[in-house]
Design a protein around this motif. Structure first.
Motif, PDB file in Angstrom:
ATOM      1  N   VAL A 207       8.609  -5.906   1.846  1.00 44.72           N
ATOM      2  CA  VAL A 207       8.476  -4.569   2.422  1.00 44.72           C
ATOM      3  C   VAL A 207       7.255  -4.177   3.192  1.00 44.72           C
ATOM      4  O   VAL A 207       6.009  -4.398   2.556  1.00 44.72           O
ATOM      5  N   TYR A 208       7.233  -3.615   4.209  1.00 37.62           N
ATOM      6  CA  TYR A 208       5.979  -3.235   5.072  1.00 37.62           C
ATOM      7  C   TYR A 208       5.926  -1.742   5.374  1.00 37.62           C
ATOM      8  O   TYR A 208       7.137  -1.385   5.612  1.00 37.62           O
ATOM      9  N   HIS A 209       4.894  -1.174   5.152  1.00 43.28           N
ATOM     10  CA  HIS A 209       4.980   0.372   5.287  1.00 43.28           C
ATOM     11  C   HIS A 209       4.248   0.518   6.770  1.00 43.28           C
ATOM     12  O   HIS A 209       2.842   0.289   6.579  1.00 43.28           O
ATOM     13  N   ALA A 210       4.775   1.177   7.536  1.00 45.78           N
ATOM     14  CA  ALA A 210       4.236   1.254   9.046  1.00 45.78           C
ATOM     15  C   ALA A 210       2.915   1.817   8.875  1.00 45.78           C
ATOM     16  O   ALA A 210       1.942   1.576   9.979  1.00 45.78           O
ATOM     17  N   GLU A 211       2.840   2.944   8.319  1.00 43.96           N
ATOM     18  CA  GLU A 211       1.610   3.907   8.158  1.00 43.96           C
ATOM     19  C   GLU A 211       0.398   2.931   7.634  1.00 43.96           C
ATOM     20  O   GLU A 211      -0.604   3.554   7.921  1.00 43.96           O
ATOM     21  N   ASP A 212       0.594   1.941   7.017  1.00 40.90           N
ATOM     22  CA  ASP A 212      -0.472   1.066   6.726  1.00 40.90           C
ATOM     23  C   ASP A 212      -1.182   0.214   7.884  1.00 40.90           C
ATOM     24  O   ASP A 212      -2.084  -0.591   7.433  1.00 40.90           O
ATOM     25  N   TYR A 213      -0.383   0.279   8.906  1.00 39.68           N
ATOM     26  CA  TYR A 213      -0.831  -0.692   9.977  1.00 39.68           C
ATOM     27  C   TYR A 213      -1.045  -0.097  11.339  1.00 39.68           C
ATOM     28  O   TYR A 213      -1.132  -0.722  12.618  1.00 39.68           O
ATOM     29  N   GLY A 214      -1.589   1.322  11.326  1.00 39.77           N
ATOM     30  CA  GLY A 214      -1.846   1.979  12.328  1.00 39.77           C
ATOM     31  C   GLY A 214      -0.793   2.523  13.137  1.00 39.77           C
ATOM     32  O   GLY A 214      -0.998   3.077  14.292  1.00 39.77           O
ATOM     33  N   VAL A 215       0.365   2.845  12.461  1.00 40.59           N
ATOM     34  CA  VAL A 215       1.541   3.325  13.046  1.00 40.59           C
ATOM     35  C   VAL A 215       1.524   4.765  12.431  1.00 40.59           C
ATOM     36  O   VAL A 215       1.654   5.025  11.251  1.00 40.59           O
ATOM     37  N   PRO A 216       1.531   5.943  13.186  1.00 40.43           N
ATOM     38  CA  PRO A 216       1.505   7.354  12.782  1.00 40.43           C
ATOM     39  C   PRO A 216       2.844   7.759  12.310  1.00 40.43           C
ATOM     40  O   PRO A 216       3.190   9.056  12.586  1.00 40.43           O
ATOM     41  N   GLN A 217       3.431   7.057  11.381  1.00 41.63           N
ATOM     42  CA  GLN A 217       4.828   7.616  10.820  1.00 41.63           C
ATOM     43  C   GLN A 217       5.015   6.756   9.624  1.00 41.63           C
ATOM     44  O   GLN A 217       4.773   5.187   9.380  1.00 41.63           O
ATOM     45  N   THR A 218       5.632   7.505   8.590  1.00 39.09           N
ATOM     46  CA  THR A 218       6.072   6.586   7.337  1.00 39.09           C
ATOM     47  C   THR A 218       7.451   5.981   7.656  1.00 39.09           C
ATOM     48  O   THR A 218       8.329   6.665   7.916  1.00 39.09           O
ATOM     49  N   ARG A 219       7.521   4.590   7.436  1.00 41.41           N
ATOM     50  CA  ARG A 219       8.481   3.850   7.885  1.00 41.41           C
ATOM     51  C   ARG A 219       8.425   2.450   7.244  1.00 41.41           C
ATOM     52  O   ARG A 219       7.604   1.932   7.221  1.00 41.41           O
ATOM     53  N   GLU A 220       9.457   2.191   6.295  1.00 41.94           N
ATOM     54  CA  GLU A 220       9.517   1.195   5.462  1.00 41.94           C
ATOM     55  C   GLU A 220      10.541   0.175   6.186  1.00 41.94           C
ATOM     56  O   GLU A 220      11.546   0.371   6.551  1.00 41.94           O
ATOM     57  N   ARG A 221       9.960  -1.071   6.425  1.00 40.92           N
ATOM     58  CA  ARG A 221      10.799  -2.088   6.896  1.00 40.92           C
ATOM     59  C   ARG A 221      10.582  -3.301   6.435  1.00 40.92           C
ATOM     60  O   ARG A 221       9.584  -3.784   5.908  1.00 40.92           O
ATOM     61  N   VAL A 222      11.690  -4.199   6.049  1.00 40.84           N
ATOM     62  CA  VAL A 222      11.682  -5.708   5.485  1.00 40.84           C
ATOM     63  C   VAL A 222      11.714  -6.575   6.710  1.00 40.84           C
ATOM     64  O   VAL A 222      12.152  -6.517   7.609  1.00 40.84           O
TER      65      VAL A 222
END
Length: 360
Positions: A207-222
């Motif tokens: 699982v990647y958390h988009a907000e941890d990669y410079g995306v201004p949104q909490t979004r979980e994606r596999v």
């Protein structure tokens, strides 16, 4: 003034043998033979050997949507003051069934094959280095039907399996919602992983958390990544904003006084607050909430303005650059943005894919 190759070589601090090879291969315009000896104009610039261009890395994209994941893999865009460099990846074939999404894709990324994947799969190129795809998630999403891969739409992952089997890429990347990791979907997840593993690839998923990669949104994606057995292991990208995520205010503040602008997609739903859904309001100093595809106009309210967020603001929360054009109407644009993989997140995944391909 014509001089011997030895004299020319001495001027440029090179060996006579090197200059002779250049002359014999035609790399020196003034070089010619007089009798048995080569001569050259003393003032001719020293030839610079051209490095052969590296062959582009080729990519096939399935379930491409409006092109968020594809833009990230291609690179060459700017978002919130940072440049995301080109990756040297050539998208040689892309497919999407939604007409409006295809129009958006063509305006921003180029050619795409419109139609049901099973009706056009015979048009696939014989080979590509990479295959990517985010198969429909509605049957797995918490906000969807939770039917797993037995659902009509999420079962389409099998088209990616078939494509990988046909094309035999060096690496493939499959994206879906974080809900795939729920216990309810254990059987679906095991089936998906088993089907890809059976093709002879080493499988990595997380699982990647988009907000941890410079995306201004909490979004979980596999992301499920498969690499050929003889290639280096895939190593996930390092988080870039793990302890200081970009906030909704940082992403949208400059648009607060910006007038409605349809060409810029700065338009918003007038739907009123509902007791059932559509009451969520952004918090300025935290990342935006997950942008959904099927919110039927009930997208989140702005953190300070008396309206729902605009499509351009939603695109910002998804990390689309302002140069990305959404030519469709509000509802179709809402679906395209909500279905997309954030380009910035995809760009970071692409860096790890490139590291595998380039043996770094």
């Amino acid at each position: 003034m014509l001089v011997s190759l030895a004299e020319y070589a001495k001027k440029h601090n090179k060996s006579s043998d090197t200059i002779r090879r250049y002359a014999e291969k035609g790399h020196m315009h003034s070089a010619r033979k007089i009798g048995r000896n080569w001569v050259v104009e003393l003032e001719e610039p020293y030839p610079v050997a051209k490095r052969p261009k590296a062959a582009p890395i080729t990519l096939i994209s399935l379930f491409s949507g409006c092109g968020g994941m594809d833009m990230g893999f291609r690179g060459g865009f700017d978002f919130l003051g940072r440049h995301y460099a080109k990756n040297g990846i050539d998208i040689i074939w892309a497919n999407e069934i939604d007409k409006d999404a295809c129009i958006t894709y063509r305006q921003n990324l180029g050619d795409i094959v419109e139609g049901d994947i099973y009706e056009v799969i015979g048009q696939l190129p014989k080979y590509a280095d990479i295959v990517i795809g985010g198969f429909p998630c509605q049957d797995i999403s918490i906000n969807g039907k939770m039917a797993g891969i037995s659902g009509k739409r999420s079962s389409l992952y099998s088209a990616i399996v078939e494509t990988v089997e046909k094309v035999q890429p060096k690496i493939f990347v499959v994206e879906n919602v974080g809900g795939l990791m729920l216990r309810k979907h254990d059987e679906s997840r095991r089936k998906i992983l088993a089907d890809f593993s059976a093709l002879g690839y080493k499988i990595h998923y997380q699982v990647y958390h988009a907000e941890d990669y410079g995306v201004p949104q909490t979004r979980e994606r596999v992301f499920i990544v498969g690499t050929c057995e003889d290639m280096p292991a895939y190593i996930p990208p390092q988080e870039t904003t793990l302890f200081k995520p970009l906030t909704a205010r940082e992403a949208m503040e400059d648009l607060e006084d910006y007038p409605r602008d349809k060409a810029f997609s700065h338009i918003w739903s007038e739907a009123k607050a509902s007791k059932d859904q559509g009451n969520r309001k952004l918090i300025a100093d935290r990342p935006g909430y997950t942008i959904r595809a099927e919110c039927h106009g009930n997208i989140q309210f702005h953190y300070s303005l008396a309206r729902r967020i605009s499509m351009r603001e939603a695109a910002r929360l998804q990390s689309f650059p302002d140069s990305f054009v959404f030519p469709a109407g509000l509802r179709a644009t809402e679906r395209q943005i909500g279905n997309a993989v954030p380009p910035v997140l995809a760009w970071h995944v692409a860096q790890s894919v490139l590291a595998v391909l380039q043996n770094r």
